[in-house]
Design an enzyme around this catalytic site. Structure first.
Site, PDB file in Angstrom:
ATOM      1  N   VAL A 189       0.846  -1.203   0.000  1.00 18.93           N
ATOM      2  CA  VAL A 189       0.000   0.000   0.000  1.00 18.93           C
ATOM      3  C   VAL A 189       0.880   1.252   0.000  1.00 18.93           C
ATOM      4  O   VAL A 189       0.639   2.198  -0.749  1.00 18.93           O
ATOM      5  CB  VAL A 189      -0.974   0.013   1.201  1.00 18.93           C
ATOM      6  N   SER A 200      14.342  -1.806   6.783  1.00 12.82           N
ATOM      7  CA  SER A 200      14.459  -1.014   5.548  1.00 12.82           C
ATOM      8  C   SER A 200      15.218   0.291   5.733  1.00 12.82           C
ATOM      9  O   SER A 200      15.411   1.024   4.754  1.00 12.82           O
ATOM     10  CB  SER A 200      13.066  -0.665   5.014  1.00 12.82           C
ATOM     11  N   ARG A 210     -10.717   2.056  13.622  1.00  9.20           N
ATOM     12  CA  ARG A 210     -11.906   2.345  12.796  1.00  9.20           C
ATOM     13  C   ARG A 210     -13.213   2.430  13.577  1.00  9.20           C
ATOM     14  O   ARG A 210     -14.072   3.251  13.260  1.00  9.20           O
ATOM     15  CB  ARG A 210     -12.069   1.274  11.710  1.00  9.20           C
ATOM     16  N   CYS A 225     -11.047  -1.923   2.609  1.00 13.64           N
ATOM     17  CA  CYS A 225     -11.139  -1.759   1.147  1.00 13.64           C
ATOM     18  C   CYS A 225     -12.508  -2.168   0.586  1.00 13.64           C
ATOM     19  O   CYS A 225     -13.079  -1.467  -0.265  1.00 13.64           O
ATOM     20  CB  CYS A 225     -10.029  -2.552   0.467  1.00 13.64           C
ATOM     21  N   SER A 246      -4.163  -9.176  -3.876  1.00 12.33           N
ATOM     22  CA  SER A 246      -3.332  -8.035  -3.449  1.00 12.33           C
ATOM     23  C   SER A 246      -3.768  -7.538  -2.073  1.00 12.33           C
ATOM     24  O   SER A 246      -2.964  -6.996  -1.321  1.00 12.33           O
ATOM     25  CB  SER A 246      -3.386  -6.895  -4.470  1.00 12.33           C
ATOM     26  N   GLY A 247      -5.047  -7.758  -1.740  1.00  9.19           N
ATOM     27  CA  GLY A 247      -5.556  -7.361  -0.429  1.00  9.19           C
ATOM     28  C   GLY A 247      -4.964  -8.199   0.692  1.00  9.19           C
ATOM     29  O   GLY A 247      -5.070  -7.842   1.870  1.00  9.19           O
ATOM     30  N   LYS A 263     -16.231  -6.533   9.643  1.00 11.87           N
ATOM     31  CA  LYS A 263     -15.781  -5.168   9.331  1.00 11.87           C
ATOM     32  C   LYS A 263     -16.739  -4.518   8.339  1.00 11.87           C
ATOM     33  O   LYS A 263     -17.125  -3.362   8.502  1.00 11.87           O
ATOM     34  CB  LYS A 263     -14.376  -5.199   8.706  1.00 11.87           C
ATOM     35  N   ARG A 269     -12.104 -14.827  -1.052  1.00  9.11           N
ATOM     36  CA  ARG A 269     -10.856 -14.528  -1.784  1.00  9.11           C
ATOM     37  C   ARG A 269     -10.881 -15.327  -3.077  1.00  9.11           C
ATOM     38  O   ARG A 269     -11.159 -16.539  -3.064  1.00  9.11           O
ATOM     39  CB  ARG A 269      -9.665 -14.962  -0.924  1.00  9.11           C
ATOM     40  N   HIS A 301     -11.096  -5.589  -6.219  1.00  7.74           N
ATOM     41  CA  HIS A 301     -12.159  -6.389  -5.614  1.00  7.74           C
ATOM     42  C   HIS A 301     -13.462  -6.213  -6.394  1.00  7.74           C
ATOM     43  O   HIS A 301     -13.794  -5.102  -6.831  1.00  7.74           O
ATOM     44  CB  HIS A 301     -12.441  -5.914  -4.180  1.00  7.74           C
ATOM     45  N   ASN A 309      -8.607  -2.166  -5.150  1.00  8.95           N
ATOM     46  CA  ASN A 309      -8.586  -2.229  -3.684  1.00  8.95           C
ATOM     47  C   ASN A 309      -7.345  -1.601  -3.071  1.00  8.95           C
ATOM     48  O   ASN A 309      -7.367  -1.180  -1.912  1.00  8.95           O
ATOM     49  CB  ASN A 309      -8.699  -3.687  -3.212  1.00  8.95           C
TER      50      ASN A 309
HETATM   51  P1  A2P Z   1       9.497  -3.054   6.110  1.00  5.61           P
HETATM   52  O1  A2P Z   1       9.479  -3.167   4.620  1.00  5.61           O
HETATM   53  O2  A2P Z   1      10.727  -2.373   6.613  1.00  5.61           O
HETATM   54  O3  A2P Z   1       9.173  -4.330   6.821  1.00  5.61           O
HETATM   55  P2  A2P Z   1       3.169  -5.011   3.636  1.00  5.61           P
HETATM   56  O4  A2P Z   1       1.778  -4.841   4.174  1.00  5.61           O
HETATM   57  O5  A2P Z   1       3.250  -4.946   2.155  1.00  5.61           O
HETATM   58  O6  A2P Z   1       3.867  -6.200   4.239  1.00  5.61           O
HETATM   59  O7  A2P Z   1       4.005  -3.694   4.162  1.00  5.61           O
HETATM   60  C1  A2P Z   1       4.082  -3.358   5.512  1.00  5.61           C
HETATM   61  C2  A2P Z   1       4.816  -2.031   5.645  1.00  5.61           C
HETATM   62  O8  A2P Z   1       4.862  -1.702   7.022  1.00  5.61           O
HETATM   63  C3  A2P Z   1       6.253  -2.089   5.180  1.00  5.61           C
HETATM   64  O9  A2P Z   1       6.642  -0.840   4.677  1.00  5.61           O
HETATM   65  C4  A2P Z   1       6.997  -2.395   6.476  1.00  5.61           C
HETATM   66  O10 A2P Z   1       8.326  -2.000   6.479  1.00  5.61           O
HETATM   67  C5  A2P Z   1       6.216  -1.523   7.423  1.00  5.61           C
HETATM   68  N1  A2P Z   1       6.400  -1.934   8.810  1.00  5.61           N
HETATM   69  C6  A2P Z   1       6.194  -3.142   9.360  1.00  5.61           C
HETATM   70  N2  A2P Z   1       6.494  -3.113  10.679  1.00  5.61           N
HETATM   71  C7  A2P Z   1       6.877  -1.850  10.963  1.00  5.61           C
HETATM   72  C8  A2P Z   1       7.315  -1.179  12.141  1.00  5.61           C
HETATM   73  N3  A2P Z   1       7.383  -1.799  13.302  1.00  5.61           N
HETATM   74  N4  A2P Z   1       7.632   0.124  12.043  1.00  5.61           N
HETATM   75  C9  A2P Z   1       7.550   0.767  10.861  1.00  5.61           C
HETATM   76  N5  A2P Z   1       7.161   0.192   9.714  1.00  5.61           N
HETATM   77  C10 A2P Z   1       6.821  -1.095   9.758  1.00  5.61           C
END
Ligand code: A2P
Length: 365
Positions: free
Chosen positions: A15, A41, A101, A130, A160-161, A214, A236, A243, A341
């Site tokens: 997202v 990251s 929410r 969504c 993708s959801g 939800k 799904r 969606h 979505n």
């Molecule tokens: P990261 O890529 O460093 O794990 P998705 O829903 O596609 O898995 O993405 C989840 C998003 O939330 C990613 O950007 C992930 O970062 C981030 N994320 C997950 N845990 C944390 C956290 N504790 N603090 C900040 N960002 C987070």
């Protein structure tokens, strides 16, 4: 003009990356963006607005430097911990998770439907689920005009959801079918390829899934109809993105089909795609196939026109078609509703909320 700072939390996720893409497409008066994700990251480079942004680790002091807005798409536990911290520092958080929410003092907003709720925020605004977002864009004008008595939701939801692992389960299932490549499921309990799974999110004690609950609760909150009769089955399906939903609606008031179709086609953010090329009812809305929606192949070939996941993907509008009277009740209609979505169901809706607030602030200035 005031400088506006926006934080994108979860910028590396499915997202979050779409949030960046939609921001690039829009021309919001934002002077500074900061991208946050987990420690995993931190330091990664992400191309955004033509430059390399360095992803920062989200920490408790991340909001000390002062942000006007933050869009959170990093899951419920990250939102629960960090959204109140951000809000306490004067930042307005638009949260994509389900964490807040149903909190009574947190507005649940779809800008076309209930923009007036934005002003009731105390620092956190929730982005609905969504499947709920695309449904209420269609249901709101109908509820205003004919007063809804009961709703039956049946959804056909894209992988993708379910996040990256959901998408990979479908990709791996396809590879397995084509080249007999063994794989292990990462997200779903059963193969999603060549299958439909009547199970989204966890099961509750009453036999419903949380996704179904939800949809029911969020629809009631957004339409401000706490007693509205609603039931739902969420499924799904092996579709990568967008969606689809079959919605059966019963009204208190009678309706004329042409009026109902016009009511839908006049509503912002909603496009009627309904031309079944039959001798029966043929309602070809003026808004159908308008400017940015590429003319579906179906219509060129004189095929019937109705909303399709592959056509809705990449767009921010909600598409409605297969509009037909439900003859089993006094006043009822069946609808087929499709939307992207990840865009309208998450990223774009969140950005539209920020856009709306900036617009409201400019009007007051
Ligand atoms: P990261 O890529 O460093 O794990 P998705 O829903 O596609 O898995 O993405 C989840 C998003 O939330 C990613 O950007 C992930 O970062 C981030 N994320 C997950 N845990 C944390 C956290 N504790 N603090 C900040 N960002 C987070």
């Amino acid at each position: 003009m005031k400088k506006i700072r926006l934080a994108i939390v979860g910028a590396t996720g499915l997202v979050g990356r779409t949030v960046l893409k939609v921001l690039e497409e829009k021309n919001l008066p934002i002077s500074e963006y900061v991208l946050f994700a987990s420690s995993k990251s931190a330091g990664k480079k992400v191309k955004f607005m033509g430059t390399d942004y360095i992803v920062q680790e989200l920490k408790e002091d991340s909001f000390d430097s002062g942000f006007d807005f933050a869009i959170f798409s990093a899951g419920g536990s990250t939102s629960k911990k960090y959204a109140p911290i951000a809000a306490s520092k004067g930042c307005i958080v638009v949260d994509n998770s389900s964490a807040f929410r149903m909190e009574p003092d947190v507005p649940l907003v779809v800008p076309e439907v209930n923009p007036e709720e934005i002003q009731n925020n105390h620092g956190i605004i929730a982005n609905p689920n969504c499947s709920t977002i695309q449904a209420v864009v269609v249901l709101k004008p109908l509820d205003d005009k004919y007063r809804i008595k009961r709703i039956v939701y049946s959804t056909y939801q894209a992988v993708s959801g379910a996040g990256r692992y959901g998408v990979e389960d479908l990709e791996n299932g396809i590879k397995n079918y084509v080249i007999d490549n063994a794989y292990e499921l990462q997200k779903f309990d059963y193969p999603i390829f060549s299958n439909c799974l009547p199970h989204i999110d966890v099961f509750l004690d009453n036999g419903y899934t949380k996704e179904e609950e939800k949809m029911i609760n969020e629809t009631r909150k957004i339409l401000k109809r706490p007693e509205l009769k609603i039931t739902a089955t969420t499924v799904r399906v092996p579709v990568f993105n967008s969606h689809s939903e079959s919605i059966n609606v019963e009204f208190e008031q009678p309706f004329k089909m042409e009026d109902l179709v016009k009511t839908l086609s006049d509503f912002p953010g909603l496009i009627v795609q309904d031309n079944i090329v039959s001798n029966a009812i043929k309602h070809d809305s003026a808004k159908t196939l308008e400017n940015k929606i590429t003319e579906p192949e179906q219509s060129k070939l004189d095929k019937p026109v109705y909303p399709l996941a592959i056509n809705a993907s990449g767009h921010d509008e909600v598409f409605v078609g297969r509009i037909r009277r439900d003859y089993s009740v006094e006043s009822g209609v069946n609808l087929w509703i499709v939307a992207d979505n990840i865009r309208k169901g998450a990223a774009s809706n969140a950005i539209q909320i920020v856009e709306k607030i900036i617009e409201q602030q400019n009007n007051l200035a």
